[in-house]
Design a protein around this motif. Structure first.
Motif, PDB file in Angstrom:
ATOM      1  N   GLU A 114      -1.902   3.147  -5.765  1.00 33.59           N
ATOM      2  CA  GLU A 114      -2.023   3.057  -4.310  1.00 33.59           C
ATOM      3  C   GLU A 114      -1.851   1.625  -3.796  1.00 33.59           C
ATOM      4  OE1 GLU A 114      -4.893   4.542  -0.687  1.00 33.59           O
ATOM      5  OE2 GLU A 114      -5.403   5.079  -2.722  1.00 33.59           O
ATOM      6  N   LYS A 165      -2.514   1.677   5.195  1.00 33.58           N
ATOM      7  CA  LYS A 165      -1.928   2.755   6.003  1.00 33.58           C
ATOM      8  C   LYS A 165      -2.919   3.905   6.147  1.00 33.58           C
ATOM      9  CE  LYS A 165       2.580   1.418   4.342  1.00 33.58           C
ATOM     10  NZ  LYS A 165       3.654   1.727   3.433  1.00 33.58           N
ATOM     11  N   GLU A 166      -4.076   3.600   6.721  1.00 31.21           N
ATOM     12  CA  GLU A 166      -5.134   4.595   6.886  1.00 31.21           C
ATOM     13  C   GLU A 166      -5.414   4.905   8.346  1.00 31.21           C
ATOM     14  OE1 GLU A 166      -7.851   3.404   3.059  1.00 31.21           O
ATOM     15  OE2 GLU A 166      -8.308   2.457   4.961  1.00 31.21           O
ATOM     16  N   HIS A 207       0.852  -1.197   0.000  1.00 29.48           N
ATOM     17  CA  HIS A 207       0.000   0.000   0.000  1.00 29.48           C
ATOM     18  C   HIS A 207       0.883   1.241   0.000  1.00 29.48           C
ATOM     19  CE1 HIS A 207      -3.171   2.652   2.168  1.00 29.48           C
ATOM     20  NE2 HIS A 207      -3.314   2.719   0.866  1.00 29.48           N
ATOM     21  N   HIS A 208       0.670   2.094  -0.996  1.00 27.33           N
ATOM     22  CA  HIS A 208       1.356   3.380  -1.110  1.00 27.33           C
ATOM     23  C   HIS A 208       0.297   4.484  -1.152  1.00 27.33           C
ATOM     24  CE1 HIS A 208       5.380   1.873  -1.795  1.00 27.33           C
ATOM     25  NE2 HIS A 208       4.914   1.035  -2.699  1.00 27.33           N
ATOM     26  N   PRO A 209      -0.181   4.956   0.013  1.00 27.04           N
ATOM     27  CA  PRO A 209      -1.267   5.952  -0.004  1.00 27.04           C
ATOM     28  C   PRO A 209      -0.871   7.276  -0.645  1.00 27.04           C
ATOM     29  CG  PRO A 209      -0.437   5.613   2.219  1.00 27.04           C
ATOM     30  CD  PRO A 209       0.235   4.609   1.355  1.00 27.04           C
ATOM     31  N   GLU A 210       0.433   7.557  -0.761  1.00 27.01           N
ATOM     32  CA  GLU A 210       0.875   8.819  -1.350  1.00 27.01           C
ATOM     33  C   GLU A 210       0.815   8.808  -2.878  1.00 27.01           C
ATOM     34  OE1 GLU A 210       4.410   6.129  -1.173  1.00 27.01           O
ATOM     35  OE2 GLU A 210       2.775   6.583   0.193  1.00 27.01           O
ATOM     36  N   MET A 211       0.507   7.655  -3.482  1.00 24.45           N
ATOM     37  CA  MET A 211       0.443   7.542  -4.945  1.00 24.45           C
ATOM     38  C   MET A 211      -0.955   7.057  -5.357  1.00 24.45           C
ATOM     39  SD  MET A 211       4.272   5.932  -5.652  1.00 24.45           S
ATOM     40  CE  MET A 211       3.639   4.318  -5.854  1.00 24.45           C
ATOM     41  N   PRO A 212      -1.926   7.955  -5.535  1.00 26.92           N
ATOM     42  CA  PRO A 212      -3.314   7.551  -5.787  1.00 26.92           C
ATOM     43  C   PRO A 212      -3.509   6.614  -6.983  1.00 26.92           C
ATOM     44  CG  PRO A 212      -3.186   9.910  -5.414  1.00 26.92           C
ATOM     45  CD  PRO A 212      -1.776   9.400  -5.465  1.00 26.92           C
TER      46      PRO A 212
END
Length: 166
Positions: A71, A147-148, A63-68
Motif C-alpha cells: 500500500e 488516498k483515503e 500510496h496504492h490503496p488497492e494493493m494492501p
C-alpha cells in the motif's frame, strides 16, 4: 567499462541476489523493486562501491490503496555523477508497518525528503534524527496525500456538476 543499465543491474543482482524483487526500464530508466528490509544496505553498497551513486536526487512516498501488501512505498532516485547514470529504486510495505530505515547517515539531503514523506504519507524512517512535521499543521491529524479522502467536498451546495461536464 561502459556504464549501462544491464551492467548496473548485473552488479546489483550479483551482490544482492535475494533483495531484488523486480526490474523494469520505463523510458530507458532502470527501475528496481527492492525488499524493504534490504533497501538501505543495497543503497549503501551503491554509494560506497565502484557503482558510485553519490547523489540522492529524490526520495518520495507513494500510496496504492488497492494493493494492501504494497500500500505504501518509498521511491529513491540515485545519480552517479561521474558516469552520468541514474537509477530508481522502489520499496513497498503495508500501511500498518509503514517504516523503513533512514538514509540520513548516507545522504544529508535525505533529511528533509524523509520528513516530507512522513508528513504527507505517514511513513516512518527508523533512525531519523528529527522526524517531525515540516509542511502541514501539526494539529492536522492526518496525512493529506493518502488516498483515503474524497477529492471533492460533498457538503458544498454552491457547485453544480453540470458546470464541469458531469
Amino acid at each position: 567499462m561502459e556504464f549501462t543499465n544491464s551492467f548496473v543491474l548485473e552488479a546489483i543482482t550479483r551482490e544482492f541476489p535475494e533483495s531484488v524483487i523486480s526490474t523494469s526500464e520505463p523510458y530507458g530508466f532502470l527501475t528496481l523493486e527492492i525488499k524493504k528490509e534490504d533497501i538501505k544496505k543495497v543503497i549503501h553498497h551503491m554509494k560506497d562501491s565502484s557503482l558510485n551513486y553519490i547523489f540522492l536526487t529524490d526520495l518520495c512516498g507513494i500510496h496504492h490503496p488497492e494493493m494492501p501488501e504494497k500500500e505504501l512505498g518509498v521511491i529513491y532516485h540515485l545519480h552517479n555523477l561521474v558516469d552520468n547514470h541514474r537509477i530508481r529504486l522502489k520499496t513497498f510495505m503495508p500501511k500498518e508497518n509503514a517504516e523503513v530505515d533512514t538514509l540520513t547517515d548516507l545522504y544529508a539531503g535525505a533529511n528533509w525528503m524523509e520528513r516530507e514523506a512522513f508528513d504527507f504519507y505517514g511513513i516512518k524512517f527508523k533512525g531519523h534524527p528529527d522526524l517531525r512535521i515540516i509542511l502541514n499543521d501539526p494539529e492536522l491529524g492526518y496525512h493529506p496525500l493518502l488516498k483515503e479522502y474524497p477529492l471533492e467536498d460533498g457538503t458544498r451546495t454552491d457547485k453544480d456538476d453540470k458546470m464541469f461536464g458531469r
